[in-house]
Write an enzyme that holds these catalytic residues in place. Structure first.
Site, PDB file in Angstrom:
ATOM      1  N   PRO A  63     -14.104  11.773  32.825  1.00  0.00           N
ATOM      2  CA  PRO A  63     -13.213  12.125  33.934  1.00  0.00           C
ATOM      3  C   PRO A  63     -13.030  10.972  34.922  1.00  0.00           C
ATOM      4  CG  PRO A  63     -15.347  13.208  34.177  1.00  0.00           C
ATOM      5  CD  PRO A  63     -15.344  12.570  32.822  1.00  0.00           C
ATOM      6  N   HIS A  64     -11.821  10.869  35.426  1.00  0.00           N
ATOM      7  CA  HIS A  64     -11.494   9.837  36.417  1.00  0.00           C
ATOM      8  C   HIS A  64     -10.270  10.281  37.185  1.00  0.00           C
ATOM      9  CE1 HIS A  64      -8.206   8.532  33.810  1.00  0.00           C
ATOM     10  NE2 HIS A  64      -9.045   8.647  32.814  1.00  0.00           N
ATOM     11  N   GLY A  65      -9.894   9.533  38.207  1.00  0.00           N
ATOM     12  CA  GLY A  65      -8.785   9.927  39.073  1.00  0.00           C
ATOM     13  C   GLY A  65      -7.429   9.514  38.529  1.00  0.00           C
TER      14      GLY A  65
END
Lengths: 141, 102
Positions: A63-65
């Site tokens: 997960p990341h932005g």
């Protein structure tokens, strides 16, 4: 490898989460706690996940932005958050989240190392089952 | 549909939404697989695909955005970040010669 990219305090190996979003929030919190991201980045991680899953295979998600949320990245950093009981991730079972905060390319060598691990089922299993912070860091750096 | 002969491929761009996660992992693997071929591999956000890209790789869910951002480029969509058959085919074509239809 850049100092501080994978802070031992951001390696959490005995977490639990009721679902994908809670697991992502835990990752975001870990990144915020080591000073890598500002608070709004956590919501951006959830937003990013809703567009396309970051499931990467072998029980790992990354997960990341969003691109827009780069402004909330204070420094490139990675967290490793392990959920020994697994988390349902849109039908996949995720045991380890490798959360990413990146404004630049400081994290690229670590993700390259992670890709090598994920393409080797034996190494992926070792990392999924790791219970010592230093073993996790050794495997990825 | 855009076709490109493998010998005309100089740069592959792996595009994803933010350019910080999946595209980085895939680009690192491609760089390793193509290191003797002289083909450069970059990773970028899908809205920031460079003009000199010869082939664009992106997740199938982003293909429409990639097509709009980089019209006329050969576009290879994939479903999984690591070990996708479409990516394997591209690497094989570059190594052995042939035409990429994408």
């Amino acid at each position: 490898m850049r100092d501080g990219l994978l802070d031992p305090r951001a390696v959490l190996l005995h977490e639990s989460a009721s679902g994908r979003d809670e697991a992502i929030r835990r990752c975001g919190r870990a990144l915020a706690d080591v000073g890598a991201v500002a608070e709004p980045y956590i919501e951006a991680m959830l937003e990013r996940e809703r567009t396309i899953s970051t499931y990467a295979g072998e029980g790992f998600a990354i997960p990341h932005g969003t691109a827009a949320a780069r402004q909330d990245v204070l420094r490139d950093a990675i967290c490793v958050v392990r959920f020994p009981e697994g988390v349902d991730w849109d039908g996949e079972r995720v045991t380890v989240c490798v959360g990413i905060a990146a404004a630049g390319d400081g994290h690229v060598p670590l993700l390259a190392a992670l890709a090598d691990v994920l393409l080797d089922p034996a190494r992926a299993r070792t990392l999924r089952e790791a219970t010592e912070v230093n073993h996790v860091i050794e495997e990825l750096t | 549909m855009t076709s490109i002969d493998s010998k005309d491929i100089r740069k592959i761009v792996v595009a994803c939404d933010a350019g910080m996660g999946s595209s980085v992992m895939l680009a690192s693997q491609l760089r390793k697989q193509l290191k003797d071929s002289g083909v450069a591999v970059e990773h970028t956000p899908v809205n920031d695909i460079p003009a000199d890209a010869d082939v664009v790789l992106c997740h199938a869910g982003l293909a429409a955005r990639a097509r709009a951002a980089a019209p006329g480029k050969a576009l290879v969509p994939f479903q999984i970040f690591l070990g996708d058959p479409a990516v394997t085919r591209l690497v094989t074509t570059i190594r052995n010669g042939g035409v990429v239809d994408a």
